[in-house]
Design an enzyme around this catalytic site. Structure first.
Site, PDB file in Angstrom:
ATOM      1  CG  ASN A 176     -15.698 -19.583  25.738  1.00 39.97           C
ATOM      2  OD1 ASN A 176     -15.803 -20.891  25.490  1.00 39.97           O
ATOM      3  ND2 ASN A 176     -14.594 -18.625  25.025  1.00 39.97           N
ATOM      4  CG  ASP A 178     -11.317 -16.156  25.574  1.00 39.52           C
ATOM      5  OD1 ASP A 178     -12.355 -17.149  25.133  1.00 39.52           O
ATOM      6  OD2 ASP A 178     -10.085 -16.739  24.811  1.00 39.52           O
ATOM      7  CG  HIS A 230     -10.530 -19.129  28.288  1.00 39.49           C
ATOM      8  ND1 HIS A 230      -9.752 -19.538  27.362  1.00 39.49           N
ATOM      9  CD2 HIS A 230      -9.365 -18.823  28.863  1.00 39.49           C
ATOM     10  CE1 HIS A 230      -8.602 -19.185  27.123  1.00 39.49           C
ATOM     11  NE2 HIS A 230      -8.138 -18.450  28.297  1.00 39.49           N
ATOM     12  CB  SER A 267     -13.101 -18.146  33.411  1.00 40.71           C
ATOM     13  OG  SER A 267     -11.668 -17.841  33.726  1.00 40.71           O
TER      14      SER A 267
HETATM   15  C1  GAR Z   1     -11.707 -26.814  26.865  1.00 43.73           C
HETATM   16  O1  GAR Z   1     -10.679 -26.862  28.244  1.00 43.73           O
HETATM   17  C2  GAR Z   1     -11.791 -25.507  26.552  1.00 43.73           C
HETATM   18  O2  GAR Z   1     -11.859 -24.813  27.881  1.00 43.73           O
HETATM   19  C3  GAR Z   1     -10.289 -25.077  26.059  1.00 43.73           C
HETATM   20  O3  GAR Z   1     -10.856 -26.681  24.819  1.00 43.73           O
HETATM   21  C4  GAR Z   1     -10.790 -27.701  26.254  1.00 43.73           C
HETATM   22  C5  GAR Z   1     -11.898 -28.926  25.437  1.00 43.73           C
HETATM   23  O4  GAR Z   1     -11.906 -29.562  26.102  1.00 43.73           O
HETATM   24  N1  GAR Z   1     -10.997 -23.931  24.886  1.00 43.73           N
HETATM   25  C6  GAR Z   1     -10.275 -22.842  24.939  1.00 43.73           C
HETATM   26  O5  GAR Z   1      -9.834 -22.936  24.896  1.00 43.73           O
HETATM   27  C7  GAR Z   1     -11.031 -22.613  23.914  1.00 43.73           C
HETATM   28  N2  GAR Z   1     -10.324 -20.757  23.582  1.00 43.73           N
HETATM   29  P1  GAR Z   1     -13.235 -31.190  25.760  1.00 43.73           P
HETATM   30  O6  GAR Z   1     -12.847 -31.243  24.325  1.00 43.73           O
HETATM   31  O7  GAR Z   1     -11.975 -32.064  26.152  1.00 43.73           O
HETATM   32  O8  GAR Z   1     -14.148 -30.634  26.715  1.00 43.73           O
END
Ligand code: GAR
Length: 197
Positions: free
Chosen positions: A106, A144, A108, A135
């Site tokens: 994942n 997480d 984060h 991360s």
């Molecule tokens: C990313 O920053 C990812 O880390 C976060 O959502 C965003 C997705 O962006 N995920 C979380 O917060 C999970 N807890 P994207 O759709 O533009 O790749």
């Protein structure tokens, strides 16, 4: 060649970066399918690269477990070596995590273990910290809490909003994600020792 399934919920900018990296002939991994829990804008990136997509709409299932089982069934059609959660904004049911772990990672937008959960960027801003980060972790059955594979700090700047900070974190996330997938694909990084007990 490492085959990768990617799960998204939103814009898929990290997915896009991984697709671009995997398009390079010497990259040791290929994305074979992209799935989502909702009609995600990021599907457009998969389509642009000719990668199949599938949708398992969360609200169409009575329980998280039932949703997770369908997700698992759809992924297993593709027998991927690795599943990447790249902005999937749902907790996977424990049974699904156990089925795939440790070959489940994942990204984060925070320097874990600080600011886990769905609002990592917002929570860091609210806490008034001077730096946060990005991360990449192995997914375990917590939120997480899995082993950290890569992480890097990102400064919080005066006047940052959730949007500006997240936009500065995302390129770091992308770089870390691509590097982790590359290292897994090349055999440099073995996830076996991270198996969930
Ligand atoms: C990313 O920053 C990812 O880390 C976060 O959502 C965003 C997705 O962006 N995920 C979380 O917060 C999970 N807890 P994207 O759709 O533009 O790749």
């Amino acid at each position: 060649m490492l085959t990768v399934a990617v799960l998204i919920s939103g814009a898929g900018s990290n997915l896009r970066a991984l697709l671009e990296a995997a398009d390079e002939p010497d990259f040791p991994a290929r994305v074979v399918v992209v799935g989502a829990d909702r009609e995600a804008d990021g599907f457009a990136h998969a389509e642009a690269f000719g990668i199949p997509t599938f949708l398992v709409p969360y609200e169409q299932f009575d329980t998280r477990a039932a949703w997770g089982e369908e997700l698992r069934r759809q992924i297993e059609v593709w027998s991927p070596d690795l599943v990447v959660l790249s902005g999937l904004m749902r907790l996977l049911p424990e049974g699904v995590v156990r089925a795939w772990a440790p070959l489940l990672i994942n990204t984060h937008p925070a320097y874990l273990p600080s600011f886990p959960g769905a609002h990592g960027v917002r929570d860091a801003l609210a806490a008034g910290v001077s730096e946060t980060g990005a991360s990449v972790i192995v997914v375990d059955t917590g939120v997480d809490t899995g082993p950290i594979l890569a992480q890097e700090h990102v400064p919080v700047l005066e006047g940052d909003t959730e949007h500006t900070l997240h936009e500065r974190i995302k390129p770091v996330e992308r770089r870390l994600l691509i590097d982790v997938v590359r290292r897994i694909g090349s055999g440099e990084l073995d996830l076996a020792p991270f198996a969930t007990p």
